[in-house]
Design an enzyme around this catalytic site. Structure first.
Site, PDB file in Angstrom:
ATOM      1  N   ASP A   1       1.054 121.084  49.289  1.00  0.00           N
ATOM      2  CA  ASP A   1       1.101 122.341  50.046  1.00  0.00           C
ATOM      3  C   ASP A   1       1.037 122.167  51.557  1.00  0.00           C
ATOM      4  OD1 ASP A   1      -1.915 123.482  48.401  1.00  0.00           O
ATOM      5  OD2 ASP A   1      -1.457 121.623  49.445  1.00  0.00           O
TER       6      ASP A   1
ATOM      7  N   HIS B   1      10.147 124.049  53.064  1.00  0.00           N
ATOM      8  CA  HIS B   1      10.375 123.454  51.744  1.00  0.00           C
ATOM      9  C   HIS B   1      11.411 122.333  51.844  1.00  0.00           C
ATOM     10  CE1 HIS B   1       7.739 126.306  49.991  1.00  0.00           C
ATOM     11  NE2 HIS B   1       8.546 127.340  50.077  1.00  0.00           N
TER      12      HIS B   1
ATOM     13  N   GLU C   1       2.045 129.951  38.637  1.00  0.00           N
ATOM     14  CA  GLU C   1       1.749 131.105  39.509  1.00  0.00           C
ATOM     15  C   GLU C   1       2.827 131.286  40.583  1.00  0.00           C
ATOM     16  OE1 GLU C   1      -0.595 128.671  38.728  1.00  0.00           O
ATOM     17  OE2 GLU C   1      -1.394 129.967  37.145  1.00  0.00           O
TER      18      GLU C   1
ATOM     19  N   LEU D   1       8.563 102.735  38.737  1.00  0.00           N
ATOM     20  CA  LEU D   1       7.665 103.857  39.074  1.00  0.00           C
ATOM     21  C   LEU D   1       7.889 104.970  38.061  1.00  0.00           C
ATOM     22  CD1 LEU D   1       5.726 105.416  41.022  1.00  0.00           C
ATOM     23  CD2 LEU D   1       7.776 106.300  42.137  1.00  0.00           C
TER      24      LEU D   1
HETATM   25  C1  FPP Z   1       3.559 124.691  48.605  1.00  0.00           C
HETATM   26  O1  FPP Z   1       3.562 124.947  50.006  1.00  0.00           O
HETATM   27  C2  FPP Z   1       4.801 124.109  48.194  1.00  0.00           C
HETATM   28  C3  FPP Z   1       5.586 124.618  47.201  1.00  0.00           C
HETATM   29  C4  FPP Z   1       5.240 125.823  46.446  1.00  0.00           C
HETATM   30  C5  FPP Z   1       6.864 123.977  46.888  1.00  0.00           C
HETATM   31  C6  FPP Z   1       6.892 122.488  46.881  1.00  0.00           C
HETATM   32  C7  FPP Z   1       8.309 122.057  46.984  1.00  0.00           C
HETATM   33  C8  FPP Z   1       8.748 120.985  47.672  1.00  0.00           C
HETATM   34  C9  FPP Z   1       7.829 120.019  48.317  1.00  0.00           C
HETATM   35  C10 FPP Z   1      10.203 120.709  47.843  1.00  0.00           C
HETATM   36  C11 FPP Z   1      10.970 120.473  46.622  1.00  0.00           C
HETATM   37  C12 FPP Z   1      10.343 119.509  45.713  1.00  0.00           C
HETATM   38  C13 FPP Z   1      11.043 118.700  44.896  1.00  0.00           C
HETATM   39  C14 FPP Z   1      10.351 117.863  43.908  1.00  0.00           C
HETATM   40  C15 FPP Z   1      12.497 118.656  44.995  1.00  0.00           C
HETATM   41  P1  FPP Z   1       3.345 126.431  50.426  1.00  0.00           P
HETATM   42  O2  FPP Z   1       4.653 127.125  50.378  1.00  0.00           O
HETATM   43  O3  FPP Z   1       2.282 127.031  49.541  1.00  0.00           O
HETATM   44  O4  FPP Z   1       2.868 126.293  51.902  1.00  0.00           O
HETATM   45  P2  FPP Z   1       1.628 127.049  52.549  1.00  0.00           P
HETATM   46  O5  FPP Z   1       0.427 126.564  51.776  1.00  0.00           O
HETATM   47  O6  FPP Z   1       1.629 126.561  53.952  1.00  0.00           O
HETATM   48  O7  FPP Z   1       1.885 128.509  52.417  1.00  0.00           O
END
Ligand code: FPP
Length: 224
Positions: free
Chosen positions: A2, A19, A49, A113
């Site tokens: 996150d 993202h 969620e 891996l």
């Molecule tokens: C949380 O950050 C992140 C996500 C809900 C998405 C994670 C996705 C990626 C890292 C990119 C795609 C992944 C792959 C495996 C292709 P947040 O949106 O909750 O950020 P915040 O906590 O700052 O609001």
């Protein structure tokens, strides 16, 4: 993983930009894990969620996932990565499900891996599904309830056959488990790093591993 949203907001960019940069950090971290000789890496990419986020963001995230699998698969396969997906993937569009299945099949023989991506994953739902599966066996008369021990339950989880995590890393300053691998993390060491996920890199992974190496692990036993 996150911190994508905050990374974007701090640059006055849309969340999708965060993202996208997060997907680059995924690539860097996989490379760093291979360099460090890590055998198993599980990334929490999308929680059960997360479906409750605004539709536009869900669409962006599924689009990014589709793009990621298509653009990275050949390289992952080449690098000796075995890909597995855990979670309720039935909730994703059919083309993504097909891509994910094909990616798992294509990399099934790799051993360098073991990369697991948690998608539409929630640990409580996973445990409830395991309980239902065992209850169905009991009802069918194929299982004696007394045989339901920890190993029997673990065999019903998405992670059946995989080792439990030794180390759980949470980024962006959050200090919660957020419904991730609740059963499997019983003895995991937790390392919290303030770095936002899009800024994650080999140096941050090395820091987390160094912190882990300094921990004394007793698995409930007395110090010797
Ligand atoms: C949380 O950050 C992140 C996500 C809900 C998405 C994670 C996705 C990626 C890292 C990119 C795609 C992944 C792959 C495996 C292709 P947040 O949106 O909750 O950020 P915040 O906590 O700052 O609001």
């Amino acid at each position: 993983m996150d911190g994508n949203g905050r990374w974007a907001a701090s640059r006055h960019l849309p969340r999708l930009a965060g993202h996208r940069e997060g997907a680059r950090a995924v690539r860097r971290t996989i490379e760093a894990a291979i360099d460090q000789g890590i055998g198993w890496l599980t990334l929490y990419a999308f929680s059960s969620e997360n479906w409750r986020r605004p539709q536009a963001e869900v669409t962006d995230l599924t689009g990014l996932l589709r793009q990621y699998i298509r653009s990275e698969l050949a390289e992952l396969a080449e690098a000796g990565v075995r890909l597995r997906i855990i979670g309720e993937t039935a909730r994703f569009p059919a083309d993504i499900r097909a891509d994910l299945r094909a990616a798992e099949a294509r990399t099934a023989g790799n051993t360098r891996l073991n990369l697991t991506i948690a998608l539409s994953y929630g640990a409580r739902a996973e445990l409830a599904a395991a309980a239902r599966a065992l209850a169905r066996d009991v009802r069918a008369g194929t299982r004696d309830p007394e045989t339901i021990d920890e190993a029997a339950l673990a065999r019903q989880l998405f992670t059946a056959g995989m080792p439990d995590p030794d180390l759980l890393i949470r980024t962006s300053g959050e200090r919660r488990l957020s419904n991730f691998l609740l059963w499997q993390c019983a003895y995991a060491e937790f390392v919290f790093q303030d770095v936002l996920w899009p800024d994650y890199d080999a140096a941050r992974l090395a820091e987390a591993l160094a912190e882990f190496a300094g921990r004394e692990r007793r698995f409930g036993a007395r110090p010797g």
